[in-house]
Design a protein around this motif. Structure first.
Motif, short mmCIF file in Angstrom:
data_model
loop_
_atom_site.label_atom_id
_atom_site.label_comp_id
_atom_site.label_asym_id
_atom_site.label_seq_id
_atom_site.Cartn_x
_atom_site.Cartn_y
_atom_site.Cartn_z
N SER A 80 17.09 2.61 -12.03
CA SER A 80 15.84 3.18 -11.53
C SER A 80 14.98 2.11 -10.86
O SER A 80 14.34 2.36 -9.84
CB SER A 80 15.07 3.83 -12.68
N LEU A 81 14.97 0.90 -11.43
CA LEU A 81 14.20 -0.20 -10.86
C LEU A 81 14.59 -0.43 -9.40
O LEU A 81 13.72 -0.50 -8.51
CB LEU A 81 14.43 -1.47 -11.68
N PHE A 82 15.89 -0.51 -9.12
CA PHE A 82 16.34 -0.81 -7.77
C PHE A 82 16.21 0.40 -6.84
O PHE A 82 15.95 0.24 -5.65
CB PHE A 82 17.78 -1.33 -7.79
N VAL A 83 16.37 1.61 -7.38
CA VAL A 83 16.16 2.81 -6.56
C VAL A 83 14.74 2.82 -6.00
O VAL A 83 14.51 2.99 -4.80
CB VAL A 83 16.39 4.10 -7.39
N GLN A 84 13.78 2.62 -6.89
CA GLN A 84 12.40 2.72 -6.46
C GLN A 84 11.94 1.50 -5.67
O GLN A 84 11.08 1.61 -4.78
CB GLN A 84 11.51 2.98 -7.68
N MET A 85 12.52 0.35 -5.94
CA MET A 85 12.23 -0.81 -5.09
C MET A 85 12.71 -0.55 -3.66
O MET A 85 12.04 -0.90 -2.69
CB MET A 85 12.90 -2.06 -5.65
N ALA A 93 0.83 -1.21 0.00
CA ALA A 93 0.00 0.00 0.00
C ALA A 93 0.86 1.26 0.00
O ALA A 93 0.65 2.18 -0.81
CB ALA A 93 -0.92 -0.01 1.22
N ASN A 94 1.83 1.32 0.91
CA ASN A 94 2.70 2.49 0.98
C ASN A 94 3.49 2.68 -0.30
O ASN A 94 3.62 3.79 -0.82
CB ASN A 94 3.68 2.34 2.16
N ALA A 95 4.03 1.58 -0.82
CA ALA A 95 4.87 1.67 -2.01
C ALA A 95 4.08 2.10 -3.24
O ALA A 95 4.54 2.92 -4.03
CB ALA A 95 5.56 0.33 -2.27
N THR A 96 2.89 1.57 -3.41
CA THR A 96 2.08 1.90 -4.58
C THR A 96 1.63 3.36 -4.54
O THR A 96 1.73 4.08 -5.54
CB THR A 96 0.86 0.98 -4.68
N ALA A 97 1.16 3.80 -3.38
CA ALA A 97 0.71 5.19 -3.25
C ALA A 97 1.86 6.16 -3.51
O ALA A 97 1.72 7.14 -4.25
CB ALA A 97 0.12 5.42 -1.86
N ALA A 108 7.75 0.07 -10.26
CA ALA A 108 8.95 -0.37 -9.56
C ALA A 108 8.84 -0.19 -8.05
O ALA A 108 9.25 -1.07 -7.28
CB ALA A 108 10.18 0.38 -10.09
N ARG A 109 8.31 0.94 -7.60
CA ARG A 109 8.19 1.13 -6.15
C ARG A 109 7.18 0.16 -5.57
O ARG A 109 7.39 -0.40 -4.48
CB ARG A 109 7.81 2.58 -5.84
#
Length: 436
Positions: free
Chosen positions: A321-326, A119-123, A263-264
């Motif tokens: 960018s993938l790993f930054v946002q993950m 939830a936190n990551a998607t928002a 990604a996040r």
């Protein structure tokens, strides 16, 4: 053009670059850098302050106020006429960046522990997606079409600034009219988090005494701070170092932010899945691995010089960018568990840490070093350092990176993996029966 010396101009194609290329040592480079720092500094201050403000006024009122304030200054940005008011307006617009803290605190109140990471990551990810969309939208959808249809460039960008200003206001009005602070009550009460005393500045002192919170603040500086630094650097890097036109450079830079589309969320989902399979240590491992590979990919990006095609840099940038946002997503899979009674303050301080990371990167890595690639490599070392401190995360009730919860806590942690409905406080009259 007066921006650089004659011999320096030989490095650039005059038909591609603007009159001033904004490279290191030029006046416009300093103006842009200083305004960026001013914007981030205001965000840090407001994010920290929100720890108390959220408990006093609730997420809806705080978020609405920030949206109205930000919308006003975005509209005023259309009147910029000199470096001093450009910097001043960037400072005030930066306050709107604190909306992230409200977002994460709000989601942590609304969703069960087993899915709070997702939830936190998607928002937050869809919020940050705006950074990538804006790179493309403002240039390709607003500015260039107006300019190509005969509107003077100086007028076109000023008119374009009014579009996001209107969207700010509309969003604020919608939230105020339709949203509740919690699933079961229109207004927030600190009792929901188990806190009995009134909000106080000493709450910050209590939270900062915990070294695990301090490590998380700087780990977030190493992921979200890196994203902010890239937002400031990438368009200019592609334009000047790879000698691309403005639209192409902004599109490639925008690809970094567009990864927030998924990604996040992927980071939050990974954190939740590993939590269900391995307990809390799964969340810590998700955090470590995301930061570790972020550092690796940032270093690789810094190794790609302009003798190679631009698309090589773009491919590495996408994985970076993938790993930054993950890592951003995995961070807020851990934050809601760090100090539940002080959830607002922890959320605020960690969020402010992200902006602090951008200031550190700007002043320590990118501004003082003239080399086009070395700052990326040094920045990668900074990220790796904080990634390697992940073993500091240990709580008796949750365990740590290499161990489970202490004896007597295992059963409690196991039960927390199952989705539960939020226990309702006495709801306002006419409130719906909502469980999450």
């Amino acid at each position: 053009t007066g921006c650089v010396e004659a011999d320096q101009k030989l490095k650039y194609r005059p038909l591609v670059l603007a009159d001033c290329v904004c490279t290191g040592g030029t006046e416009c480079k300093d103006v842009i850098a200083n305004a960026g720092v001013a914007s981030v500094a205001s965000t840090i201050f407001v994010r920290v302050a929100l720890g108390t403000l959220l408990e006093r006024f609730g997420p809806v009122n705080v978020q609405t106020g920030l949206m109205f304030f930000g919308g006003f200054w975005v509209a005023v940005a259309g009147t910029i006429s000199a470096p001093w008011n450009y910097t001043l307006i960037r400072f005030f617009i930066g306050c709107a960046g604190a909306t992230f803290v409200t977002n994460q605190f709000w989601c942590s109140l609304m969703f069960a522990p087993s899915i709070v990471g997702t939830a936190n990551a998607t928002a937050a990810g869809w919020g940050n997606l705006g950074g990538g969309v804006t790179q493309i939208f403002m240039m390709s959808v607003l500015f260039l079409p107006m300019k190509n249809n005969g509107v003077p460039a100086d007028t076109a960008w000023r008119v374009a600034m009014q579009v996001p200003a209107v969207l700010f206001i509309l969003t604020g009005v919608t939230m105020k009219l339709l949203c509740w602070d919690t699933p079961t009550a229109k207004r927030f009460d600190v009792l929901v988090t188990g806190k009995t005393q009134k909000p106080s500045l000493f709450d910050y002192v209590e939270v900062l005494k915990d070294p695990r919170v301090v490590v998380m603040i700087f780990q977030y500086s190493a992921c979200f701070g890196t994203e902010l630094a890239m937002n400031n650097q990438l368009a200019t890097h592609f334009r000047t170092y790879f000698q691309m036109d403005a639209a192409s450079a902004s599109t490639l830079a925008g690809c970094f932010g567009l990864m927030n589309l998924f990604a996040r969320s992927l980071g939050g989902i990974t954190s939740d899945i590993l939590f269900r399979k391995f307990g809390f240590r799964g969340r810590i491992w998700a955090q470590f691995l995301a930061l570790f590979f972020e550092a690796i990919m940032l270093f690789v990006f810094g190794c790609i010089d302009n003798t190679q095609p631009w698309y090589v840099a773009l491919v590495v940038l996408i994985f970076f960018s993938l790993f930054v946002q993950m890592a951003e997503g995995t961070s807020y899979g851990i934050v809601p568990f760090m100090n539940k009674r002080q959830l607002a303050v922890v959320s605020a301080l960690v969020g402010a840490g992200g902006n602090l990371g951008a200031v550190i990167a700007g002043f320590c890595f990118y501004k003082p070093i003239a080399d086009a690639l070395l700052p990326f490599k040094i920045h990668a070392g900074y990220v790796m350092f904080w990634a390697l401190l992940s073993p500091c995360f240990y709580w008796p009730e949750y365990g740590g990176m290499f161990s489970g919860p202490a004896a007597g806590y295992a059963e409690e942690v196991e039960s927390s993996k199952e989705p539960k409905a939020v226990e309702a406080a006495p709801a306002a009259e006419g409130s719906p029966d909502v469980s999450v």
